[in-house]
Every structure is written in structure tokens, then in C-alpha cells.
Design a protein around this motif. Structure first.
Motif, mmCIF file in Angstrom:
data_model
loop_
_atom_site.group_PDB
_atom_site.id
_atom_site.type_symbol
_atom_site.label_atom_id
_atom_site.label_comp_id
_atom_site.label_asym_id
_atom_site.label_seq_id
_atom_site.Cartn_x
_atom_site.Cartn_y
_atom_site.Cartn_z
ATOM 1 N N LEU A 84 47.363 70.356 27.263
ATOM 2 C CA LEU A 84 47.715 71.189 28.412
ATOM 3 C C LEU A 84 46.884 70.778 29.615
ATOM 4 C CD1 LEU A 84 48.057 74.673 26.764
ATOM 5 C CD2 LEU A 84 49.852 73.238 27.637
ATOM 6 N N ILE A 85 45.576 70.678 29.433
ATOM 7 C CA ILE A 85 44.710 70.125 30.480
ATOM 8 C C ILE A 85 43.843 69.122 29.759
ATOM 9 C CG2 ILE A 85 43.257 70.685 32.441
ATOM 10 C CD1 ILE A 85 43.724 73.589 31.822
ATOM 11 N N SER A 86 44.285 67.862 29.720
ATOM 12 C CA SER A 86 43.576 66.938 28.843
ATOM 13 C C SER A 86 42.180 66.641 29.370
ATOM 14 C CB SER A 86 44.372 65.655 28.693
ATOM 15 O OG SER A 86 44.126 64.816 29.781
ATOM 16 N N SER A 87 41.964 66.762 30.693
ATOM 17 C CA SER A 87 40.647 66.368 31.202
ATOM 18 C C SER A 87 39.544 67.299 30.713
ATOM 19 C CB SER A 87 40.638 66.310 32.722
ATOM 20 O OG SER A 87 41.806 66.825 33.237
ATOM 21 N N ILE A 88 39.876 68.577 30.451
ATOM 22 C CA ILE A 88 38.818 69.428 29.925
ATOM 23 C C ILE A 88 39.032 69.728 28.449
ATOM 24 C CG2 ILE A 88 38.392 70.472 32.173
ATOM 25 C CD1 ILE A 88 39.616 73.026 31.010
ATOM 26 N N VAL A 90 41.874 70.854 26.665
ATOM 27 C CA VAL A 90 42.687 71.973 26.212
ATOM 28 C C VAL A 90 44.001 71.427 25.697
ATOM 29 C CG1 VAL A 90 43.881 74.060 26.888
ATOM 30 C CG2 VAL A 90 41.686 73.541 27.863
ATOM 31 N N LEU A 196 32.376 79.335 25.340
ATOM 32 C CA LEU A 196 31.937 78.268 26.243
ATOM 33 C C LEU A 196 30.697 77.580 25.692
ATOM 34 C CD1 LEU A 196 32.528 79.595 29.832
ATOM 35 C CD2 LEU A 196 33.820 77.952 28.515
ATOM 36 N N TYR A 199 31.828 75.304 23.211
ATOM 37 C CA TYR A 199 32.523 74.195 23.881
ATOM 38 C C TYR A 199 31.529 73.132 24.349
ATOM 39 C CZ TYR A 199 35.123 71.978 27.715
ATOM 40 O OH TYR A 199 35.700 71.091 28.559
ATOM 41 N N PHE A 200 30.413 73.585 24.914
ATOM 42 C CA PHE A 200 29.469 72.610 25.464
ATOM 43 C C PHE A 200 28.734 71.836 24.378
ATOM 44 C CE2 PHE A 200 29.422 75.460 29.312
ATOM 45 C CZ PHE A 200 30.235 74.613 30.017
ATOM 46 N N MET A 211 37.462 64.128 30.868
ATOM 47 C CA MET A 211 36.589 64.336 32.022
ATOM 48 C C MET A 211 35.277 64.996 31.626
ATOM 49 S SD MET A 211 37.732 65.952 35.603
ATOM 50 C CE MET A 211 38.814 64.658 36.136
ATOM 51 N N THR A 212 35.370 66.033 30.792
ATOM 52 C CA THR A 212 34.144 66.764 30.468
ATOM 53 C C THR A 212 33.471 66.250 29.211
ATOM 54 O OG1 THR A 212 35.475 68.343 29.281
ATOM 55 C CG2 THR A 212 34.946 68.875 31.538
ATOM 56 N N HIS A 214 34.233 67.285 26.256
ATOM 57 C CA HIS A 214 34.219 68.350 25.259
ATOM 58 C C HIS A 214 35.652 68.757 24.943
ATOM 59 C CE1 HIS A 214 29.999 68.582 25.841
ATOM 60 N NE2 HIS A 214 30.105 68.955 27.093
ATOM 61 N N PHE A 216 38.223 72.127 23.006
ATOM 62 C CA PHE A 216 38.280 73.502 22.512
ATOM 63 C C PHE A 216 38.879 73.555 21.110
ATOM 64 C CE2 PHE A 216 38.081 74.605 27.050
ATOM 65 C CZ PHE A 216 37.185 75.634 27.002
ATOM 66 N N LEU B 382 31.744 63.596 38.229
ATOM 67 C CA LEU B 382 32.379 64.768 37.631
ATOM 68 C C LEU B 382 31.985 66.046 38.364
ATOM 69 C CD1 LEU B 382 32.299 64.211 33.821
ATOM 70 C CD2 LEU B 382 34.197 64.176 35.406
ATOM 71 N N LEU B 454 34.459 76.163 35.173
ATOM 72 C CA LEU B 454 34.130 75.489 33.913
ATOM 73 C C LEU B 454 33.642 74.072 34.185
ATOM 74 C CD1 LEU B 454 34.310 75.493 30.753
ATOM 75 C CD2 LEU B 454 36.446 74.310 31.064
ATOM 76 N N ASN B 458 30.057 72.851 33.272
ATOM 77 C CA ASN B 458 30.051 71.734 32.340
ATOM 78 C C ASN B 458 29.224 70.579 32.890
ATOM 79 O OD1 ASN B 458 31.232 70.169 30.054
ATOM 80 N ND2 ASN B 458 31.960 68.988 31.778
ATOM 81 N N VAL B 461 25.528 71.561 32.756
ATOM 82 C CA VAL B 461 25.003 71.620 31.386
ATOM 83 C C VAL B 461 24.913 70.224 30.791
ATOM 84 C CG1 VAL B 461 25.547 72.391 29.062
ATOM 85 C CG2 VAL B 461 25.732 73.968 30.942
ATOM 86 N N ASN B 462 25.942 69.403 31.030
ATOM 87 C CA ASN B 462 25.951 68.072 30.437
ATOM 88 C C ASN B 462 24.729 67.259 30.822
ATOM 89 O OD1 ASN B 462 28.185 68.213 28.955
ATOM 90 N ND2 ASN B 462 29.427 66.806 30.171
ATOM 91 N N ILE B 543 46.560 75.742 34.540
ATOM 92 C CA ILE B 543 46.911 75.241 33.216
ATOM 93 C C ILE B 543 48.213 74.466 33.331
ATOM 94 C CG2 ILE B 543 48.207 77.298 32.478
ATOM 95 C CD1 ILE B 543 46.789 76.928 29.761
ATOM 96 N N GLY B 544 48.320 73.397 32.589
ATOM 97 C CA GLY B 544 49.556 72.636 32.597
ATOM 98 C C GLY B 544 49.451 71.333 33.362
ATOM 99 N N SER B 547 47.838 70.915 37.090
ATOM 100 C CA SER B 547 46.379 70.917 37.207
ATOM 101 C C SER B 547 45.845 69.530 36.873
ATOM 102 C CB SER B 547 45.791 71.948 36.266
ATOM 103 O OG SER B 547 46.056 71.597 34.948
ATOM 104 N N GLU B 548 46.517 68.896 35.908
ATOM 105 C CA GLU B 548 46.093 67.545 35.527
ATOM 106 C C GLU B 548 46.235 66.580 36.697
ATOM 107 O OE1 GLU B 548 44.406 65.418 32.642
ATOM 108 O OE2 GLU B 548 44.909 67.532 32.623
ATOM 109 N N LEU B 551 43.626 67.337 39.332
ATOM 110 C CA LEU B 551 42.303 66.876 38.907
ATOM 111 C C LEU B 551 42.172 65.368 39.083
ATOM 112 C CD1 LEU B 551 41.331 68.815 35.696
ATOM 113 C CD2 LEU B 551 40.013 68.568 37.765
#
Lengths: 544, 562
Positions: A84-88, A90, A196, A199-200, A211-212, A214, A216, B382, B454, B458, B461-462, B543-544, B547-548, B551
Motif C-alpha cells: 500500500l505504501i511500500s516506502s514505509i 505497509v 511504532l 516498527y522501529f 525508504m525507512t 522497516h 509492519f 530521508l 512517521l 523514523n 530514531v534510525n 495511503i495507497g 502517496s507513493e 513520496l
């Protein structure tokens, strides 16, 4: 996009419901008024179709699944997941196993019945689509194996329930809806923070989370085992998840939204709230917290026992003092949910299976109780216990259903509730010895309040031919239940007995899941982490 | 030296369109039937400018139509430029790349939404009747009135286009002087826009206050710039960057100059303690303008900050930037102050203003994480992606929320929570949209506000969580060894949790309170369309596939910045 049968099961009710609400606003007036007339038939058709699909999956017509043959932690009917949102990280990933499938079937089973019970609800062209949306969201919670999607569906269930209470509720509906929303929403924010943190700590998977870095993915998290190196942090996340799930279940001390929400909700809302929404808490707890952090669960067994015991005893105790029928049933739900925690805390295959069966059995019995209470409200305009006596004279069907439901809920043998209670109590005795006296004695309290309330409403009239009617009837002639209420309650009653006499229909897959999957996870966790709790030591021996 | 012929015009099409639009708006209302009689003849030649205005151009909606047309054209051009990954230089003072293209898109889309939303906001005055006796003083003043009438629309949209022009130029400039001039072009126009509603005292007061504080901030910034000029002898960003990286210890002159410039830009983004004029300005301005300030103007400030911090002063990997600690402190103060002030404010506009202060704090925290030097080039990209993504989608839900208030403004109810009471009963679509905006601001999945938050958390934190020693047994040991940047992520989470209270409060007020008036909301169709579009895209970008795509674009933009 390759949608499989579980995605269809989730998305079709969701989108049909949304479309049926939006469409009359857009269409010209005449068409929309025609549409409004048949809306409830469309909704019922969809709901029945979903029930048929769920049953066919169970029997094995679709997917050819042998539920008792599932390997360690296997999911069936998995789709080819797409992002759905591959960069994060999901993705849309669904699947069912012996933990979630009974819940999926239960949801698909209850939705048409709750529609039937409120067949002529006011503003039915919105009411029935809302229940369809509810079905989609609930099934989404049970099928999704991605924590992001899980959380989205988890929150999505709030909206239709919130609207059902707010628009079709009783006099105090605003307060109840607000309380319901604030409690469950705040709790789920704790859960989100826990998710979260998890997730991290995930490591990248090929293709997703570009992208991240990580993801889910729930399955990957449980495969990776102790992916969070810090023990303290694991416990912290476990507690955060517990807050989220225990509030939904609900467990003492975060249960106070439930009686208000139940008393004010319309009958169908109450039925779904007690039947499926409460199980979401237990399901999420088992699926996320227990499966991913088994060693934290073992560490916190005393907490679980305490919470379970408190809910069980307190819920039952408070029930005895209730004068409102629905409030009493709501507190009895709190009490029964306590048994689920106790079942999990036993760390025994029998206890886990008992907890799973408790979720299932309570999911059939409590809608019956709320349907009965709803009919009382509908036909006698009051829920006060003691304001009427000897109703059996006037409403024989309603009284029959009430008797059946009350008996099932207090755990009469040959009814579904009995199987679950006995399994949990035996497992509890195996693990904690004579501590079992407390829950067992609570069953006596349960019997007391159920029998008292029954006696004071449907029996005990001073006139052998006539009952004492409540003032709220204003001298009208009392009626029995309508045909659709009767049918709905009848089906629920039948199934209560069926699952009481033939519990193995679902018990088999539950017990396989508990022995082959859950217990192995627990033994692994105990051995890997050298958690040797004196009280549990001999159980570990028994497993070997 | 570059000559005019070197300048590739095609790179500046959005700006040129805006200039043409401004010229058209200036000329259009002056078209009239004035004639010059050729001496000694009876022939008159129409000169078109002056005299009685033509009926065709007397329509007060003409300027807004021109503005909408211009902005939508430049919006489409920006889209095309992003699609074609246009890049190149304009002389030595401007550079066009994906970063600038994306920001032109952000600015033009904001202005497009604002101009559509304000389409019916300013009703034209009724034409006064001219008295019969054409020589009387009354008649003359009425004629002047007619001439002046409907000029406000022209002024408004010219100022709006000026804001857009300044912003677009500013994002493209690679020379501090041009950067500052175009920033001031946009700022000065926005000061006037804040005080545009002179019928209300509050508007004038807000405009004046905003102007005074803003000019002081600009003066400080110019002083800093002059110090930088003294230090380097050149204000080219690349040349400044070279001198900065060749500097072994911090030159006081350069450091002070940079710090003073940060003050000026900090005012633009509303960072504490330079944010004090923001709530007054937002609550005094009309809602669409306040929305413009909270989104495009803030994005402009962040572009400036990113340009001077990431291009000029970013140290090599592994070393901490001089400004890191300062930004850390500012960001924590900003988000905490913003959230607590928003908790206590009873005016929805002020609440939104403070919430935008808090959001500036979140973004500054992400910027501070880059300054810590803990991350690699990739992880820095990022984090920048997260910041730019947040600025992009802020246009949808922040502006959307202000537009909802603008719908209430017509009833005079936007300055009090009372106006929002029972909105769900009066108009369910608008209330649901407002609720979506609030949830997105709070960062609830699956709305786009969650995605950007997020990404920011992220990123932080990373790069920072690994600094704590993994061998530590308890959480406390680990916590004491972790880098300070990590605590920024924690403070973002805590602040988001606090912010939930006031965002949800709006939802509760809308759904549970009794409405103040039972009249249905005004049917301003254009405003409604923009609100619904904002709400739909808030979900779609969360979402969906959309957004990709966004991004990806933002990621490219971030890569072209560093």
C-alpha cells in the motif's frame, strides 16, 4: 492486484456500505427514494453472501483448508501481498488461522442476525449500511496481518459503532458515545505507540520499506523472534499493547465505558459490541502481544491473573446490584472477559483453547442476551428489573429466549458457555491449584444474579393468570416479540445449543492451535530466556 | 558575466505567468471609453484607458477569474516541470531543479486553493446612483466612488499574485541577496493581506503588528547578511558554502551573521521565541489568508532555512554542526509552547496558529537531527524527504481547516469555539472534513499527517537509537547513553499525544454540542469544493498509490537539494 477470498470478504461489505450511504445523496430524488426502500434487502443479501462464503471456507469448499492440519503458525488463504505504501513498509496482507477464523465466521454469522433483529429500524437506509461497514471493519481487524492495516481497521470499527450509538441510542446517548469514543481512542493511541516502537526495531525485508528500512509485517515480526534486543523495552511495549487491548476487552479498571455504551446503544449495536468488538481486544492481545512477546507474557502472568480475577469477581459482584437489565448483561460481559485473561494466564494448551472457545461462545451467547434485553426495551419500554413480574404470561417467546440465554450465560452444561468455562477452570486448577476456588465461587454469584433477574421479570406474579405490567407501558396491551426478533433469537439459541453439544466443530482447530503453536512458543520462550518461575516449573515438566 | 540572452526563459514560466496575470489585473479595470479629440477636427480616437469603465470589465469577479486562471496555469506548468525533471540555471543567481519545481508546485497549489476559496468572499459594493445634476460635488464624488469601486478585488488578487511570485522566485534563488529580496516581496504583500479587512479593527491591528515584528526580523536578517558579505565578499550560496567548509574554527563574524539570518527565517516559520506575533496575525487575518500564512509562508521560511543550513553550513559526516544544539533547544521549546498554548486557547484560529507553531517544532527537530552528523547522506535525504513531505501535505489539511473556519467567518462565528458547536448537525459533510483535517494534524493513521510524522520520527530514531549501548541491561542505562537527538523523537511523540486533546476537542464540540444557530451553513459552492478536495487528498496521500508517487517526487526533490 490479486484479491483473494478473504480480501473480498472484507472489502465488499465495506465498500457496499459506503456506496449505499453516499449514493442516495448523489442520485436524483426519485431513484434515491426507490433505492432507500430496498437498501436493507441489499444489505441483508450481502451479509448472507458473506456468511455463505465464510461457511464455505470453513467446510473446505473454498480454499480446501483442513483447519486441524495447519502447520506451526501457518496462515491459510494468504493473498499475494501487495504494498500500500511500500516506502514505509505497509502492505495489504491477509490470512486466517485457527485463532482468527472462528472470529471471522462469528462476525459473518452475527451481522445478518443483528440486521434481522433490527429489521425495521428507523432510518434503515443508513442503519443497515452502517452495519455492513461495521462488518467490513471487523473482518479487516481479524484478517489483516500487517500492523498498520490492523490499526486502521481497528480505528475504523469505532466510526460505525459511534454513529450507531449517537444516532439510534437512548436518552443519554451523547454521553455514552463520547465516553466510548474517548476511552477506546485514547487506549488505541497507547497501542499505536507500542506498534511504532516495534516498527522501529524491524529489519528490512526485500521489496518493502525501501525508504525507512522497516516494515509492519506481523508474521515477519513473530518469525524474527526476539527482534527487540532490550528486555525492558519489550516489557514496556507489552504493557502499551495491553492497555490498548484490555480497554477494548474490557478489563477492570478500564471497563467503565462498556455499561454506558451498552445501555444506550441500539440492540444491533449492543449485539455487535458484545459479540465481536470485545473479542477484538482478546484477539489482538493473543495475536500481537502474546505471540510476539511470549516471555513478557510469562513475566506478567501475575498481572494477567490479577486483571482477570478482578474483572471476573468485580463484574459478577456488581451485576448483583444492577437494576437495569442491559447494564447487568454488560457487567456480566466484563466478568466473562476476565475468564479469557485467566485462560491465557494458565499457559496451558487447555487454558488457551478454553480462552479461544470462551471468545467464540460468548460471541454467540451475549448477542442473544442483548437481543432479549433489546426486545424488553422495545415492547415494554423499560429495562428496570422488578418493574414487571410474570411476563411469561404475556410474552412466552421472549421469556423462553431469555431463559435459554440466561442459562447459557451462567454456564449450564450442554450449552456453549459451559465448555469454555470448564476448560478454563480445569487449566487454572492445573496451574494455580486451589486459587481456582475464587473463579469457581464466582460462578455461583453468576448463577445468583441471573436466576434472580429471571425470577423477578418473567416469573413470580401474584396472579396465576396474569403478570404485573410495568408503568412504562401506560396500560397498553403487552406484545410478544416480532417475527424478525423471534427468528434472530431463535437462530442464536439453536447455535448456542449446537456448539454446546458439538463443541468440537470449532474446538478441534482451537486446541490444535493452542497445543501446536501457542504452547511451543511459550516453551521456547521459557527455555531461551531461562525464565524459570517456581510456580510454573512443574508445568514445564508436564509439557515434556 | 551573464547577459540577458543567457537566461533561459522557459525555466521561469510560472513566474512569468504570474507577472502577466498581475499586469492584466492592473490594466483590466482601467479600460474605459475615454477618447481624445484630434484638435481642430470632430474625430475622436478611443484611448481605452480612463473614462467610464466598460460594462464588460466592470464585473468584480474578473480579477479573481484572472488569478484563478493564472495560478492554475502555473500549477499545471509546475506539474509538467516536475514530470520532465526540468533543471538548469538562470544566470548565476537562480537554479531550477526538482526541489524548486516541487516548491513552485506547493506555492502555486496553495495560492490556487486560496484564490478559488476567496472567489465569493469579497462581495462587490452596489453601484451608487449618479445624481442628475452632473455638476454638483455629490456627483463628482460618486463618480470617483464608482471608479474606486471593485478595486479591492484587484488589490487583493494582485497582492496574492505578488506573494506567489516572491515565493516561487525565492525557492529558486541561489544568491542570498535575491533570496532576501524575493522573500521580502512575498512578506510585504502578505503583511498587507493580513490587514486587508480594514472594516474590522482586529484586521488592521493584526496587520500592523505583523508588519512591525516582521520588519524588525527582516532588519536583523539583513544585518546578518551584511556580516556574511563582510566575511566572504560574496553572497553566492555556493561560494559561502566553500568558505564555510574551509573554515577551521568558527569565525565569529560568519557565525553571528548566520545566526541573525536564522532569526529572520525563524520568524517566518513561527519558531519560538519569534512566534509571538503569529497567533495575533492569524486570528486577525481572514481565514484563507491565515491558511496561506500557515502553509505557503511557512514552507517559504523552511526553504530558506534548508538552503542556508543544508547547503551552506552542513559539516561533513560524523561532525556535529555548530547550530545543532541551538536548533534542538528551539525545536523542543517551539513544539511544547505551541501545544500548550493551543490547549488553552478558545479561539479556533489561534488554536490552529499555535498548532502550526507546534508543527514547525516537529520539522525543526528533524532538521536538528541532520545537523547532528550521525546520519549518512542517505539517511539525511530521508529526513529532508520527511520535512518536505510534511510541508507539501500541510497545504491540504492545514489550509483545509482554515477554509472551514472561513465558511463560519461569514456568520461572524470563527473567533470562538461556539461557531463550531454542533457543526455536524448543521452540515455533516463540512464537519466530517474538519474532523479529517484535525485527525490528520494529530497524526492518526491512515491520514497523510501520520505518514509524514512517521517518516520524521523514523529518520530521527534510525540515526540516533543506535548510539545507545546495546549491551546495557536496563532501559535506564540505555537511555543515559543515547544521543540527545533521540530524545527529540520522544518529545515529538509526547507532544503529539498532548496535541490529540485539542484536536479531538474540536471533533467533540462539532459532534456533541448543540448548535448556536439552526440555520444551515452558507452555500458557497467554491469554498465547499476546495474543502472537499482537500479532505479527499488528505486521505489519498496517506495511503495507497498516490502517496507513493508523492513520496517519490519528494525524495527526488530532497536528493537535488543536498
Amino acid at each position: 492486484m490479486n484479491l483473494d477470498i478473504l480480501s473480498i470478504l472484507t472489502l465488499v461489505p465495506l465498500f457496499t456500505g459506503i456506496t449505499l450511504i453516499i449514493l442516495p445523496q448523489i442520485l436524483p430524488k426519485e431513484m434515491s427514494s426507490n433505492l432507500k426502500k430496498i437498501t436493507r434487502n441489499i444489505c441483508m443479501g450481502i451479509a448472507l453472501a458473506m456468511f455463505a462464503i465464510a461457511t464455505m471456507i470453513f467446510i473446505g469448499t473454498i480454499g480446501n483448508v483442513e483447519w486441524t492440519n495447519l502447520l506451526h503458525g501457518e496462515y491459510v488463504l494468504k493473498n499475494e501481498q501487495f504494498s500500500l505504501i511500500s516506502s514505509i513498509g505497509v502492505q495489504w496482507k491477509v490470512g486466517a488461522d485457527a485463532l482468527s477464523f472462528p472470529m471471522i465466521w462469528l462476525t459473518a454469522f452475527l451481522i445478518p442476525i443483528s440486521m434481522l433483529v433490527e429489521w425495521d429500524a428507523k432510518k434503515g437506509h443508513i442503519f443497515h449500511p452502517l452495519i455492513l461497514i461495521m462488518e467490513g471493519a471487523l473482518l479487516g481487524v481479524f484478517v489483516s496481518l500487517d500492523l498498520f492495516v490492523f490499526y486502521v481497521f481497528w480505528e475504523l470499527t469505532l466510526i460505525p459503532m459511534f454513529l450507531l450509538i449517537l444516532l439510534w441510542g437512548g436518552e443519554d446517548r451523547k454521553y455514552a458515545a463520547m465516553k466510548f469514543f474517548i476511552y477506546t481512542f485514547t487506549a488505541s493511541v497507547f497501542m499505536l505507540i507500542g506498534i511504532l516502537i516495534m516498527y522501529f526495531h524491524t529489519t528490512p525485508l526485500p521489496g518493502i520499506g525501501s525508504m525507512t528500512g522497516h516494515h509492519f509485517d506481523l508474521v515477519q515480526m513473530s518469525i524474527q523472534g526476539n527482534f527487540m534486543p532490550n528486555e525492558g523495552l519489550r516489557h514496556f511495549v507489552w504493557i502499551l499493547l495491553l492497555i490498548g487491548f484490555a480497554t477494548k476487552m474490557p478489563s477492570v479498571p478500564v471497563h467503565t465505558w462498556l455499561p454506558d455504551a451498552h445501555v444506550q446503544a441500539p440492540t444491533a449495536g449492543s449485539m455487535l459490541l458484545a459479540g465481536v468488538m470485545l473479542k477484538m481486544g482478546a484477539y489482538g492481545f493473543l495475536r500481537v502481544a502474546v505471540t510476539i512477546f511470549p516471555e513478557s507474557t510469562i513475566i506478567f502472568i501475575p498481572l494477567l491473573v490479577f486483571l482477570g480475577m478482578a474483572s471476573l469477581v468485580y463484574g459478577a459482584w456488581v451485576c448483583m446490584g444492577q437494576t437495569n437489565l442491559k447494564r447487568m448483561v454488560a457487567y456480566s460481559s466484563v466478568s466473562h472477559m476476565g475468564l479469557i485473561f485467566l485462560g491465557i494466564a494458565t499457559m496451558q494448551p487447555l487454558g488457551f483453547a478454553g480462552a479461544l472457545f470462551m471468545m467464540f461462545a460468548h460471541g454467540i451467547i451475549s448477542p442473544l442476551l442483548f437481543a432479549v434485553a433489546g426486545s424488553f426495551k422495545h415492547h415494554y419500554h423499560t429495562l428496570e428489573i422488578g418493574s414487571m413480574r410474570g411476563i411469561a404470561h404475556h410474552s412466552p417467546f421472549l421469556s423462553g429466549h431469555m431463559m435459554l440465554g440466561w442459562m447459557a450465560s451462567l454456564g449450564l452444561p450442554l450449552m456453549a458457555g459451559f465448555v469454555a468455562e470448564v476448560a478454563i477452570l480445569i487449566a487454572f486448577w492445573l496451574s494455580f491449584g486451589w486459587l481456582v476456588m475464587l473463579p469457581t465461587l464466582t460462578l455461583v454469584i453468576t448463577a445468583t444474579y441471573y436466576l434472580t433477574s429471571m425470577q423477578r421479570t418473567i416469573f413470580e406474579s401474584d396472579n396465576p393468570h396474569q403478570g404485573i405490567l410495568p408503568d412504562s407501558l401506560h396500560g397498553d396491551k403487552p406484545r410478544d416479540v416480532t417475527w424478525h426478533e423471534n427468528t434472530g433469537m431463535f437462530i442464536l439459541g439453536i447455535f448456542t445449543i449446537i456448539f454446546g453439544i458439538f463443541p468440537f466443530i470449532f474446538w478441534d482447530m482451537m486446541s490444535v492451535w493452542s497445543t501446536e503453536f501457542m504452547t511451543e512458543i511459550m516453551i521456547d520462550a521459557m527455555q531461551n530466556n531461562n525464565i524459570w518461575r517456581p510456580s510454573l516449573g512443574w508445568i514445564l515438566e508436564a509439557f515434556k | 558575466m551573464s547577459s540577458l540572452s543567457d537566461i533561459s526563459i522557459e525555466l521561469l514560466i510560472p513566474e512569468i505567468m504570474m507577472i502577466i496575470g498581475i499586469l492584466a489585473m492592473i490594466i483590466m479595470p482601467n479600460l474605459g471609453d475615454a477618447k481624445i479629440r484630434i484638435p481642430l477636427t470632430n474625430t475622436s480616437i478611443p484611448v481605452l484607458i480612463g473614462g467610464t469603465r466598460f460594462n464588460q470589465v466592470n464585473n468584480p469577479y474578473i480579477p479573481s477569474i484572472i488569478a484563478i486562471f493564472t495560478f492554475s496555469l502555473s500549477f499545471i506548468v509546475s506539474l509538467v516541470m516536475i514530470q520532465g525533471e526540468t533543471n538548469g540555471n538562470v544566470g548565476e543567481i537562480m537554479e531550477i531543479n526538482q526541489f524548486t519545481n516541487l516548491f513552485s508546485l506547493i506555492f502555486t497549489s496553495t495560492l490556487l486553493i486560496t484564490s478559488i476559496a476567496t472567489f465569493y468572499v469579497m462581495p462587490p459594493r452596489k453601484d451608487p446612483k449618479i445624481p442628475k445634476n452632473s455638476d454638483s460635488i455629490d456627483s463628482v464624488s460618486t463618480k470617483i466612488n464608482i471608479l474606486m469601486n471593485n478595486r479591492r478585488q484587484v488589490d487583493f488578487y494582485i497582492l496574492l499574485s505578488m506573494v506567489g511570485l516572491g515565493m516561487c522566485l525565492m525557492s529558486k534563488s541561489t544568491h542570498l541577496f535575491l533570496l532576501f529580496v524575493s522573500l521580502e516581496l512575498a512578506s510585504l504583500s502578505s503583511y498587507v493581506l493580513v490587514g486587508f479587512y480594514k472594516e474590522k479593527d482586529i484586521g488592521g491591528e493584526a496587520g500592523t503588528k505583523y508588519f512591525i515584528v516582521g520588519s524588525v526580523a527582516s532588519a536583523v536578517g539583513i544585518y546578518g547578511m551584511s556580516l556574511l558579505y563582510l566575511w566572504n565578499g560574496d553572497l553566492q550560496i555556493n561560494s559561502l558554502s566553500n568558505s564555510w567548509s574551509s573554515m577551521e574554527i568558527l569565525d565569529p563574524m560568519a557565525g553571528i551573521g548566520m545566526g541573525l539570518m536564522l532569526v529572520a527565517f525563524g520568524f517566518k516559520v513561527g519558531a519560538a521565541p519569534f512566534h509571538l506575533a503569529t497567533p495575533d496575525a492569524y486570528s486577525g487575518a481572514s481565514s484563507p489568508i491565515a491558511g496561506l500564512l500557515a502553509t505557503a509562508s511557512k514552507a517559504m521560511g523552511f526553504v530558506a532555512i534548508m538552503k542556508i543550513l543544508f547547503i551552506v553550513t552542513l559539516p561533513e559526516e560524523g561532525t556535529e554542526a555548530y547550530w545543532m544544539i541551538a536548533i534542538v533547544i528551539i525545536s523542543v521549546i517551539t513544539m511544547t509552547w505551541g501545544n500548550f498554548a493551543a490547549l488553552t486557547s478558545d479561539n479556533p484560529k489561534r488554536m490552529l496558529a499555535y498548532s502550526s507553531v507546534a508543527h514547525a517544532g516537529y520539522m525543526l527537530a528533524a532538521i536538528a537531527a541532520i545537523g547532528s552528523g550521525l546520519g549518512t547522506q542517505n539517511s539525511n535525504i530521508l529526513i529532508i524527504t520527511a520535512v518536505i513531505f510534511h510541508l507539501t501535505i500541510l497545504v491540504l489539511f492545514k489550509l483545509g481547516a482554515f477554509l472551514v473556519l472561513s465558511l463560519l467567518e461569514k456568520e461572524g462565528l470563527s473567533h470562538n469555539m461556539d461557531g463550531l458547536k454542533g457543526l455536524a448537525r448543521r452540515d455533516s459533510t463540512i464537519a466530517v472534513s474538519m474532523f479529517i483535517f484535525m485527525l490528520s494534524l494529530a497524526g492518526i493513521p491512515p491520514l497523510s499527517g501520520f505518514l509524514s510524522k512517521l517518516l520524521m520520527i523514523n529518520g530521527i530514531v534510525n540515526i540516533s537509537a543506535g548510539t545507545g549501548s546495546l549491551s546495557s541491561a536496563t532501559i535506564l542505562n540505555w537511555a543515559s547513553s543515547v544521543n540527545i537527538i533521540f530524545w527529540l523523537a520522544i518529545s515529538i511523540v509526547i507532544n503529539s499525544a498532548i496535541s490529540l486533546f485539542y484536536y479531538l476537542r474540536i471533533g467533540l464540540i462539532m459532534f456533541f454540542e448543540e448548535p448556536v444557530s439552526s440555520k444551515p451553513l452558507e452555500k458557497s459552492i467554491y469554498l465547499r469544493i476546495t474543502i472537499i478536495i482537500c479532505a479527499i487528498f488528505t486521505i489519498l496521500f496517506g495511503i495507497g498509490p498516490l502517496s507513493e508517487i508523492l513520496l517519490e517526487i519528494v525524495n527526488e526533490a530532497a536528493q537535488s537539494l543536498v
